[in-house]
Design a protein around this motif. Structure first.
Motif, mmCIF file in Angstrom:
data_model
loop_
_atom_site.group_PDB
_atom_site.id
_atom_site.type_symbol
_atom_site.label_atom_id
_atom_site.label_comp_id
_atom_site.label_asym_id
_atom_site.label_seq_id
_atom_site.Cartn_x
_atom_site.Cartn_y
_atom_site.Cartn_z
ATOM 1 N N GLU A 4 0.775 -1.353 -0.084
ATOM 2 C CA GLU A 4 0.049 -0.180 0.001
ATOM 3 C C GLU A 4 0.697 1.350 0.082
ATOM 4 O O GLU A 4 0.691 2.236 -0.793
ATOM 5 C CB GLU A 4 -1.038 0.006 1.069
ATOM 6 N N ARG A 5 1.988 1.308 0.924
ATOM 7 C CA ARG A 5 2.830 2.353 0.868
ATOM 8 C C ARG A 5 3.756 2.688 -0.404
ATOM 9 O O ARG A 5 3.961 3.639 -0.798
ATOM 10 C CB ARG A 5 3.762 2.252 1.895
ATOM 11 N N ALA A 9 3.431 2.172 -7.639
ATOM 12 C CA ALA A 9 4.588 1.373 -8.186
ATOM 13 C C ALA A 9 4.174 -0.064 -7.929
ATOM 14 O O ALA A 9 4.860 -0.726 -8.731
ATOM 15 C CB ALA A 9 5.847 1.611 -7.450
ATOM 16 N N SER A 10 3.388 -0.607 -6.956
ATOM 17 C CA SER A 10 3.165 -1.955 -6.749
ATOM 18 C C SER A 10 1.830 -2.567 -7.651
ATOM 19 O O SER A 10 1.581 -3.776 -7.808
ATOM 20 C CB SER A 10 2.828 -2.152 -5.369
ATOM 21 N N ARG A 16 -1.041 -8.734 -11.597
ATOM 22 C CA ARG A 16 -0.878 -10.069 -12.341
ATOM 23 C C ARG A 16 -1.265 -11.014 -11.277
ATOM 24 O O ARG A 16 -1.621 -12.305 -11.775
ATOM 25 C CB ARG A 16 0.522 -10.203 -12.414
ATOM 26 N N HIS A 17 -1.563 -10.716 -10.018
ATOM 27 C CA HIS A 17 -2.132 -11.705 -9.088
ATOM 28 C C HIS A 17 -3.512 -11.539 -8.988
ATOM 29 O O HIS A 17 -4.118 -12.299 -7.966
ATOM 30 C CB HIS A 17 -1.456 -11.627 -7.800
ATOM 31 N N ILE A 18 -4.371 -10.550 -9.627
ATOM 32 C CA ILE A 18 -5.798 -10.518 -9.398
ATOM 33 C C ILE A 18 -6.646 -11.887 -9.772
ATOM 34 O O ILE A 18 -7.709 -11.954 -9.387
ATOM 35 C CB ILE A 18 -6.321 -9.519 -9.961
ATOM 36 N N SER A 19 -5.769 -12.507 -10.595
ATOM 37 C CA SER A 19 -6.394 -14.079 -11.138
ATOM 38 C C SER A 19 -5.742 -15.237 -10.400
ATOM 39 O O SER A 19 -5.719 -16.153 -10.783
ATOM 40 C CB SER A 19 -6.425 -14.268 -12.506
#
Length: 580
Positions: A4-5, A9-10, A16-19
């Motif tokens: 979150e911080r 950038a993240s 890519r990991h939402i699936s």
């Protein structure tokens, strides 16, 4: 927390990991994206609304609400069609946060489900329009308190968005029709809500209904400073009937309540308030007496003049002042009774009352009577008469004020010099020039201030003479007067006094020169930045901050290293930061 911080950038890696095969990871990723709030992930969140896992789908809806991108509206509306109770609750909340219009017929049917009613009303409060008013009016009569309150807040929010004529026709008139109904008794309790938004909406609705049963509740609401304006608007909506109901409650409420009732009567110029204001004027509370007197004057209640006169003997100075101000207002409506009061006061053995008479004669524009009071044996009365003559701004007052320029009391002479400046005109110049020779410096300074204010070129020779032979207060006032009047000698005179041994004089010269631009800065910078008095150095740095440019950076840095006073250092540091 680390992701979150890192913020945007993240986002690429998270996306890519939402699936991810693990639904808990998918939900966790969506929650993090919601905190970051980057709109680039909206298409991914829309896809996640179709996730087979219920929690992931709900997280996607919630996150779309947080990001509040309009592209999320249509997909969220499609989710509503699934008739999933828990998911619908989240979607309604998200649509409300996005704040873009949604067809009413898609939202309204959901209000048929008791568990969704509050969410529907909250959503309509954010996105609804005129078509939602009937549904929300019905919501005001719901059994569940939180649903009623949500409906009230939504109704007022929509009303605020509607054009005034449409708001009156679709909302106000429907609320007015509830006057006298049992609904009012049940709704009054909403004002006691701990939620401020609910309280404000409830007060507004009660005012629009205009039912006198709400007057006590609205009066209590006035005690809350943050709620007071809404209560006053409610009384305005209720009109004279509401104010009359308040007046009826005056004898039985406490002194604070009476103060508010009197104040409200004044705000709305309620002509039927004589009896209650008379009661307030003779009340035990000084605050109530003061407020009641002020309102009597504001409304113009000439029949209360005798009652106001009685307050001139009050033990509280603020009450006396309020009574005098009220009598001044009434003098504009009916001069004769106020004149009789003033004439009686001028002959009083009590010097305070003679002082009151000066204020009243000023309101009556009677310079003749004031000329008597400038000769009163009491300096306080003479001072009041001088101040009153100044308010008249009449040329004929000058001849009366000339007398008090020679008054034995210094304060009276100071007030006279100031009064002549307020009156202005050619007639006051000669008396003011004579006042420059007064043995008391404060009198001479007051005369200089008036001459500067009048900007009379003819007074320049006398002012220049004072500059040449005086010091201290007289010199400072003369420099300021010269700057006000202007002339060719102003700049040279101020520059010459940058070498004055009195640091206060130097500071005034710096202040005046600052008005004329930065042409003098470089010539005197070295001398003033190393002046022996710290406050002169600080004054010069402050002048530089508004006038100097980038070329001062090097000089400031070098001087700052040797500076010993913290306040001057702070001023230099602030200027350096600004120049960077």
């Amino acid at each position: 927390e680390a992701l979150e911080r890192l913020g945007e950038a993240s986002v690429p890696i998270l996306s890519r990991h939402i699936s991810d095969p693990d639904p808990e990871v998918r939900k966790f990723v969506i929650d993090i994206l919601g905190t970051i709030g980057d709109v680039v992930v909206v298409p991914l969140l829309v896809n996640a609304l179709e996730d087979p896992d219920h929690n992931v789908c709900a997280a996607a809806a919630e996150t779309l609400g947080k990001i509040a991108d309009p592209r999320g509206v249509a997909p969220l509306v499609e989710v509503l069609k699934r008739n999933d109770l828990w998911l619908s609750f989240t979607v309604l909340e998200a649509l409300g946060k996005i704040g873009k219009p949604v067809a009413f017929e898609l939202i309204a049917p959901l209000a048929g489900e008791n568990l969704l009613k509050k969410a529907v009303y909250d959503c309509l409060g954010a996105i609804g329009g005129e078509e939602a008013v009937s549904l929300l009016m019905a919501g005001l009569k719901e059994k569940a308190k939180n649903v009623r309150e949500a409906s009230a807040v939504a109704l007022i929010r929509i009303r605020e968005r509607l054009p005034r004529d449409i708001a009156r026709e679709t909302v106000d008139l429907k609320l007015m029709a509830l006057k006298g109904s049992p609904f009012v008794d049940s709704f009054i309790g909403s004002v006691e809500s701990s939620d401020r938004v609910v309280k404000e909406a409830a007060v507004t609705i009660l005012g629009l209904i205009g039912d006198e049963r709400a007057t006590g509740t609205l009066l209590d609401g006035c005690r809350d400073g943050r709620l007071r304006k809404y209560c006053l608007l409610a009384f305005e909506s209720m009109g004279e009937a509401g104010i009359a109901a308040l007046a009826d409650a005056f004898p039985t409420t406490d002194d604070d309540g009476r103060c508010f009732i009197a104040y409200i009567c004044g705000e709305f110029r309620y002509s039927g308030s004589s009896a209650l204001l008379r009661m307030g004027i003779h009340g035990e509370s000084p605050e109530l007496r003061k407020v009641s007197a002020g309102v009597a004057g504001r409304i113009g209640l000439v029949d209360l003049i005798d009652d106001l006169v009685a307050l001139l003997d009050d033990s509280d100075n603020d009450v006396q002042k309020s009574a005098v101000e009220a009598l001044c207002r009434l003098a504009q409506i009916d001069r004769e009774p106020v004149r009789r009061v003033a004439v009686e006061l001028i002959g009083s053995a009590n010097f305070s009352k003679r002082g009151f008479s000066a204020v009243l004669f000023a309101a009556l524009n009677d310079a003749g009577k004031l000329s008597q009071l400038v000769k009163d044996e009491e300096p306080v009365v003479r001072m009041s008469a001088v101040e009153a003559l100044a308010k008249l701004k009449s040329p004929e007052a000058v001849s009366h004020l000339v007398i008090t320029l020679a008054d034995e009391d210094v304060d009276v002479r100071i007030a006279t010099a100031g009064a002549l400046g307020e009156i202005g005109g050619d007639k006051v110049i000669k008396p003011l020039l004579l006042a420059l020779e007064d043995e008391n410096s404060w009198v001479a300074c007051a005369a200089l201030k008036s001459l500067g204010r009048l900007r009379n070129q003819g007074s320049l020779p006398s002012i220049v003479m004072i500059i040449e032979k005086s010091d201290g207060l007289r010199l400072i006032s003369a420099l300021q007067a010269l700057a006000e009047i202007g002339g060719e000698s102003v700049l040279d005179t101020m520059k010459a006094h940058l070498d004055n041994p009195d640091e206060e004089v130097v500071k005034v010269a710096i202040e005046i020169l600052s008005v004329f631009g930065n042409g003098w800065i470089d010539q005197y910078a070295e001398k003033l930045l190393h002046h022996p008095h710290w406050d002169v150095r600080r004054s010069f740095v402050r002048a530089m901050s508004g006038l100097a440019g980038q070329n001062t950076l090097v000089r400031l840095r070098s001087v700052m290293e040797a500076e010993t006073d913290d306040l001057v250092k702070d001023a230099m540091a602030e200027l350096l930061e600004r120049l960077r």
